[in-house]
Structure formats: structure tokens, C-alpha cells
Design a protein around this motif. Structure first.
Motif, PDB file in Angstrom:
ATOM      1  N   PRO A  11       0.845  -1.195   0.000  1.00 30.81           N
ATOM      2  CA  PRO A  11       0.000   0.000   0.000  1.00 30.81           C
ATOM      3  C   PRO A  11       0.885   1.252   0.000  1.00 30.81           C
ATOM      4  O   PRO A  11       1.842   1.327   0.777  1.00 30.81           O
ATOM      5  CB  PRO A  11      -0.769  -0.089   1.322  1.00 30.81           C
ATOM      6  CG  PRO A  11      -0.360  -1.368   1.971  1.00 30.81           C
ATOM      7  CD  PRO A  11       0.858  -1.864   1.300  1.00 30.81           C
ATOM      8  N   CYS A  12       0.576   2.192  -0.873  1.00 27.71           N
ATOM      9  CA  CYS A  12       1.420   3.400  -0.986  1.00 27.71           C
ATOM     10  C   CYS A  12       0.575   4.667  -0.925  1.00 27.71           C
ATOM     11  O   CYS A  12      -0.394   4.790  -1.682  1.00 27.71           O
ATOM     12  CB  CYS A  12       2.145   3.447  -2.322  1.00 27.71           C
ATOM     13  SG  CYS A  12       2.939   1.943  -2.799  1.00 27.71           S
ATOM     14  N   ASN A  73      -8.057   8.905  -1.503  1.00 26.95           N
ATOM     15  CA  ASN A  73      -7.433   8.214  -0.381  1.00 26.95           C
ATOM     16  C   ASN A  73      -8.492   7.443   0.422  1.00 26.95           C
ATOM     17  O   ASN A  73      -9.395   8.048   0.998  1.00 26.95           O
ATOM     18  CB  ASN A  73      -6.705   9.234   0.504  1.00 26.95           C
ATOM     19  CG  ASN A  73      -6.041   8.587   1.699  1.00 26.95           C
ATOM     20  OD1 ASN A  73      -6.437   8.812   2.834  1.00 26.95           O
ATOM     21  ND2 ASN A  73      -5.076   7.745   1.465  1.00 26.95           N
ATOM     22  N   GLY A  75      -7.459   4.899   2.649  1.00 24.45           N
ATOM     23  CA  GLY A  75      -6.820   4.392   3.867  1.00 24.45           C
ATOM     24  C   GLY A  75      -6.111   3.067   3.632  1.00 24.45           C
ATOM     25  O   GLY A  75      -6.448   2.314   2.712  1.00 24.45           O
ATOM     26  N   LYS A  76      -5.123   2.798   4.496  1.00 26.43           N
ATOM     27  CA  LYS A  76      -4.287   1.600   4.321  1.00 26.43           C
ATOM     28  C   LYS A  76      -5.105   0.305   4.378  1.00 26.43           C
ATOM     29  O   LYS A  76      -4.832  -0.655   3.665  1.00 26.43           O
ATOM     30  CB  LYS A  76      -3.198   1.586   5.405  1.00 26.43           C
ATOM     31  CG  LYS A  76      -2.233   0.453   5.229  1.00 26.43           C
ATOM     32  CD  LYS A  76      -1.215   0.366   6.365  1.00 26.43           C
ATOM     33  CE  LYS A  76      -0.397  -0.896   6.200  1.00 26.43           C
ATOM     34  NZ  LYS A  76       0.460  -1.195   7.336  1.00 26.43           N
ATOM     35  N   ARG A 203      12.146   4.737   8.788  1.00 24.05           N
ATOM     36  CA  ARG A 203      11.715   4.959   7.407  1.00 24.05           C
ATOM     37  C   ARG A 203      12.914   5.337   6.551  1.00 24.05           C
ATOM     38  O   ARG A 203      13.727   6.136   6.988  1.00 24.05           O
ATOM     39  CB  ARG A 203      10.770   6.166   7.405  1.00 24.05           C
ATOM     40  CG  ARG A 203       9.396   5.846   7.035  1.00 24.05           C
ATOM     41  CD  ARG A 203       8.548   7.085   7.002  1.00 24.05           C
ATOM     42  NE  ARG A 203       7.214   6.648   6.656  1.00 24.05           N
ATOM     43  CZ  ARG A 203       6.793   6.508   5.423  1.00 24.05           C
ATOM     44  NH1 ARG A 203       7.572   6.821   4.418  1.00 24.05           N
ATOM     45  NH2 ARG A 203       5.569   6.068   5.188  1.00 24.05           N
ATOM     46  N   THR A 207       7.680  10.694   5.234  1.00 27.28           N
ATOM     47  CA  THR A 207       7.277  10.774   6.641  1.00 27.28           C
ATOM     48  C   THR A 207       6.095   9.841   6.906  1.00 27.28           C
ATOM     49  O   THR A 207       5.398   9.441   5.977  1.00 27.28           O
ATOM     50  CB  THR A 207       6.821  12.215   7.007  1.00 27.28           C
ATOM     51  OG1 THR A 207       5.880  12.617   6.009  1.00 27.28           O
ATOM     52  CG2 THR A 207       7.991  13.175   7.056  1.00 27.28           C
ATOM     53  N   SER A 208       5.900   9.545   8.205  1.00 28.32           N
ATOM     54  CA  SER A 208       4.796   8.658   8.584  1.00 28.32           C
ATOM     55  C   SER A 208       3.462   9.314   8.248  1.00 28.32           C
ATOM     56  O   SER A 208       3.298  10.526   8.389  1.00 28.32           O
ATOM     57  CB  SER A 208       4.869   8.358  10.079  1.00 28.32           C
ATOM     58  OG  SER A 208       3.714   7.667  10.467  1.00 28.32           O
ATOM     59  N   LYS A 214      -4.823   9.875  14.171  1.00 32.58           N
ATOM     60  CA  LYS A 214      -5.189   8.786  13.262  1.00 32.58           C
ATOM     61  C   LYS A 214      -5.013   7.428  13.949  1.00 32.58           C
ATOM     62  O   LYS A 214      -5.842   6.530  13.825  1.00 32.58           O
ATOM     63  CB  LYS A 214      -4.289   8.840  12.021  1.00 32.58           C
ATOM     64  CG  LYS A 214      -5.000   9.290  10.759  1.00 32.58           C
ATOM     65  CD  LYS A 214      -4.071   9.218   9.585  1.00 32.58           C
ATOM     66  CE  LYS A 214      -4.788   8.913   8.314  1.00 32.58           C
ATOM     67  NZ  LYS A 214      -3.889   8.839   7.160  1.00 32.58           N
TER      68      LYS A 214
HETATM   69  N1  UDP Z   1      -0.607   4.150   3.709  1.00 31.86           N
HETATM   70  C1  UDP Z   1      -1.680   4.034   2.815  1.00 31.86           C
HETATM   71  N2  UDP Z   1      -2.762   4.860   2.972  1.00 31.86           N
HETATM   72  C2  UDP Z   1      -2.838   5.781   3.970  1.00 31.86           C
HETATM   73  C3  UDP Z   1      -1.759   5.867   4.890  1.00 31.86           C
HETATM   74  C4  UDP Z   1      -0.670   5.027   4.732  1.00 31.86           C
HETATM   75  O1  UDP Z   1      -1.638   3.207   1.892  1.00 31.86           O
HETATM   76  O2  UDP Z   1      -3.856   6.510   4.044  1.00 31.86           O
HETATM   77  C5  UDP Z   1       0.561   3.263   3.541  1.00 31.86           C
HETATM   78  C6  UDP Z   1       1.903   3.989   3.515  1.00 31.86           C
HETATM   79  O3  UDP Z   1       2.236   4.447   2.216  1.00 31.86           O
HETATM   80  C7  UDP Z   1       2.849   2.911   4.007  1.00 31.86           C
HETATM   81  C8  UDP Z   1       1.984   2.108   4.993  1.00 31.86           C
HETATM   82  O4  UDP Z   1       0.635   2.428   4.670  1.00 31.86           O
HETATM   83  O5  UDP Z   1       3.269   2.045   2.967  1.00 31.86           O
HETATM   84  C9  UDP Z   1       2.287   2.468   6.434  1.00 31.86           C
HETATM   85  O6  UDP Z   1       2.220   3.875   6.602  1.00 31.86           O
HETATM   86  P1  UDP Z   1       3.277   4.678   7.455  1.00 31.86           P
HETATM   87  O7  UDP Z   1       4.662   4.197   7.160  1.00 31.86           O
HETATM   88  O8  UDP Z   1       3.022   6.123   7.243  1.00 31.86           O
HETATM   89  O9  UDP Z   1       2.848   4.279   8.928  1.00 31.86           O
HETATM   90  P2  UDP Z   1       3.770   3.944  10.191  1.00 31.86           P
HETATM   91  O10 UDP Z   1       4.839   2.993   9.727  1.00 31.86           O
HETATM   92  O11 UDP Z   1       4.327   5.239  10.646  1.00 31.86           O
HETATM   93  O12 UDP Z   1       2.820   3.327  11.157  1.00 31.86           O
END
Ligand code: UDP
Ligand code: MG
Length: 316
Positions: A11-12, A73, A75-76, A203, A207-208, A214
Motif C-alpha cells: 500500500p502506498c 485516499n 486508507g491503508k 523509514r 514521513t509517517s 489517526k
Molecule cells: N498508507 C496508505 N494509505 C494511507 C496511509 C498510509 O496506503 O492513508 C501506507 C503507507 O504508504 C505505508 C503504509 O501504509 O506504505 C504504512 O504507513 P506509514 O509508514 O506512514 O505508517 P507507520 O509505519 O508510521 O505506522
């Protein structure tokens, strides 16, 4: 013998900086695992940067690369679901696009399934290594609460990064709920899972996408999806308040009979009224949260809407 196939879902969301690096890492692993066919399915979750352009280019030069681009968007969680519905591999992996789920772990995961007889190999970071202090604290508290109030077991520090056999993927796809909390769903479907400890690296770029708010909402989503304890709690608190009220009535009647009826005590009365209405409103809110999820489920809205895939591009 026919080569087995591993599909990797990534997911990106706005990952233009890290995507090329992750693709390179994936290629390294696929070379090392030349006895396996690979399929990479990138889900562009309505990115506003050049993520989709990069994916179009990658898909043009590499037939293993597929992509699905959402109309906005979603969401993941929707990204992961779309991936699971559309991949074709005998084994399926889900992996973040920022190298925090290092692709080279796939080898260990594959051998755990192949040689140790597991259905799934997943990564976890029980010491929450790589999280900042505040996130570490709240994540720990959340896992503790979840562990106590849900019957679905949750390994502390579990990541979404995992490699699964096709039969497990099919069971997950069958769980059609709109409000998805995948960590709970993975656990709910069962199957033998090997947990591999690792320290989450930082990372590689970008950025996250998950800020505190959220994550907080995601945590609530998880509790509502996999526990009815807050509803039971509201009933218990209601009962306790009834008992207190009953005791207070007896006390007041006795006091009035012995000492007469002096008109005092209104400030404490106001406090009690405000407190009790606060508790009532709080639990109404809790019930409301469950009802709102029910409302969303009943509407059966699509979990994602596709605007473009690599097939559109290849047919041009
Ligand atoms: N992601 C996504 N949709 C969203 C938010 C995040 O597909 O609305 C993807 C993001 O590109 C990444 C994965 O989910 O590949 C995890 O996100 P992130 O690294 O920002 O989260 P963290 O590792 O900080 O929990
Ligand atoms: Mg990340």
C-alpha cells in the motif's frame, strides 16, 4: 515442477521518495529467490505526489509490477483489502512502502512456512523498537487494554507485515466488513502463525502518514470491531449507579425521619446531577459508536474505488 508464486502487496500513499528504493530491495530479494515467481501489486491510495507516475513507469518496464490506483485516499486498510482481492500468488505478503518492513525478511518467512509447516509468518516488535517514546507508551497501553477486553488474541507489537498461504488469504477476503481492523482479522481467521521478532528500522524516506489522532481512531476502531466490553461496562456502571441511588434514598429517608427536613444540600445535588448526566452521555456515545459502525456496514459502500490499473496502461 511448476514454480510457486509469491505476490507482494504494497500500500502506498505519497511514497514517491521511498518507492524506488523499496522496488530495488524487492528486486534484490527476487534475484536471491530465483526459484520463486514474483508479482508486486502496488496500491496507490490516492497519492497526491508522483507515486502513480513512478508506478506507471515501473509497470511498463517490469511485467511483474502491477498497480491499482484508487480514485481518492481510502486508507491503508482498504489498500490491503484491494491487494488481497486482486493478487494471484500461492503465497501473499503485505508490506509497507518505506522499508520499515524489510523485503529481505521474506526469505526467512518463506522458509518458516515451507519447512516448519506454518500457514503464515508474521513480524512483530514486542519492545516497540523504532517507535518514539510517546507512541511506545500509548501502543503498550493499548495492547494491554485490547488483550483484556477482546477474545481475539493480539501479539504485542504485531505488524501488518506477513506472508500467508493462499487458504488464509481466501478466509480473510471472506471477511467483508467495511470497518476493517486487519490485525484483528488476521488473528480471527486463525491458522498457524510463526511470529518473528525484529527491530523496526527507521523509514528510508518520506514521513509517517499516521499521526497520533489517526492512530487513536484506528485503536478505537479495533476495539469496537473486536470487543463488546464497552457495552457490558455501560450496563455495569448503570447498575452500580442504581445501587448507589438506592442506598442514598434509604439514607435520606432515615435522616429526614430522625432530624426533620432542613432544606440544604443543593450544591451537592447539582454536582451529582452533572456527574450522572456526564456518565450517561459518555455511555450513550459508546453505544452510538457501535450503532454508527452498524449503519456504515448496512449501507454496504464499496471499500475502495479503482480509477486506474496497469491493465489500462498496457492495453493502450
Ligand atoms: N498508507 C496508505 N494509505 C494511507 C496511509 C498510509 O496506503 O492513508 C501506507 C503507507 O504508504 C505505508 C503504509 O501504509 O506504505 C504504512 O504507513 P506509514 O509508514 O506512514 O505508517 P507507520 O509505519 O508510521 O505506522
Ligand atoms: Mg512506516
Amino acid at each position: 515442477m511448476k514454480k510457486e508464486k509469491i505476490s507482494i502487496i504494497v500500500p502506498c500513499y505519497n511514497e514517491e521518495e521511498s518507492l524506488p528504493i523499496v522496488y530495488k530491495e524487492l528486486n534484490k530479494v527476487s534475484k536471491e529467490m530465483s526459484y520463486i515467481n514474483f508479482e508486486y501489486l502496488f496500491i496507490d491510495d490516492g497519492s497526491k505526489d508522483k507515486t502513480l507516475n513512478i508506478l506507471r513507469k515501473l509497470a511498463k518496464k517490469d511485467k511483474r509490477v502491477r498497480y491499482i490506483s484508487f480514485s481518492r485516499n481510502f486508507g491503508k486498510e482498504s489498500g490491503m483489502y484491494a491487494g488481497l482481492e486482486n493478487v494471484t500468488g500461492d503465497y501473499v505478503a503485505i508490506m509497507d512502502a518505506d522499508n520499515q518492513d524489510p523485503p529481505n525478511m521474506l526469505k526467512i518467512m518463506y522458509f518458516s512456512i515451507k519447512e516448519e509447516g506454518y500457514d503464515c509468518a508474521a513480524l512483530c516488535s514486542p519492545n516497540y523498537f523504532g517507535y518514539n517514546k510517546i507512541r511506545k507508551f500509548f501502543t503498550k497501553v493499548w495492547y494491554n487494554i485490547f488483550g483484556k477486553i477482546s477474545s481475539t488474541y493480539q501479539v504485542p507489537g504485531a505488524r501488518d507485515f506477513r506472508l500467508m498461504k493462499r487458504k488464509m488469504v481466501n478466509s480473510i477476503i471472506k471477511m467483508q466488513e467495511y470497518n476493517r481492523y486487519s490485525k484483528g482479522i488476521f488473528s480471527f481467521v486463525g491458522f498457524k502463525t510463526k511470529w518473528i521478532d525484529y527491530n523496526i528500522p527507521n523509514r528510508i524516506a518520506g514521513t509517517s502518514k499516521f499521526n497520533f489522532w489517526k492512530l487513536f481512531k484506528y485503536g478505537i476502531e479495533g476495539i469496537i470491531a473486536f470487543s463488546t466490553a464497552p457495552l457490558v461496562m455501560s450496563a455495569i456502571v448503570g447498575l452500580i449507579f442504581c445501587l448507589i441511588a438506592f442506598a442514598a434514598i434509604i439514607l435520606i429517608i432515615t435522616k429526614t425521619l430522625i432530624y426533620g427536613d432542613p432544606v440544604n444540600g443543593w450544591p451537592s445535588l447539582v454536582c451529582i446531577i452533572i456527574f450522572v448526566s456526564g456518565v450517561q452521555l459518555f455511555f450513550l456515545g459508546v453505544i452510538g459508536m457501535y450503532i454508527s459502525r452498524l449503519y456504515l456496514e448496512v449501507k454496504q459502500r464499496p471499500k475502495y474505488i479503482i480509477s486506474e490499473t496497469e491493465k489500462d496502461d498496457r492495453n493502450d
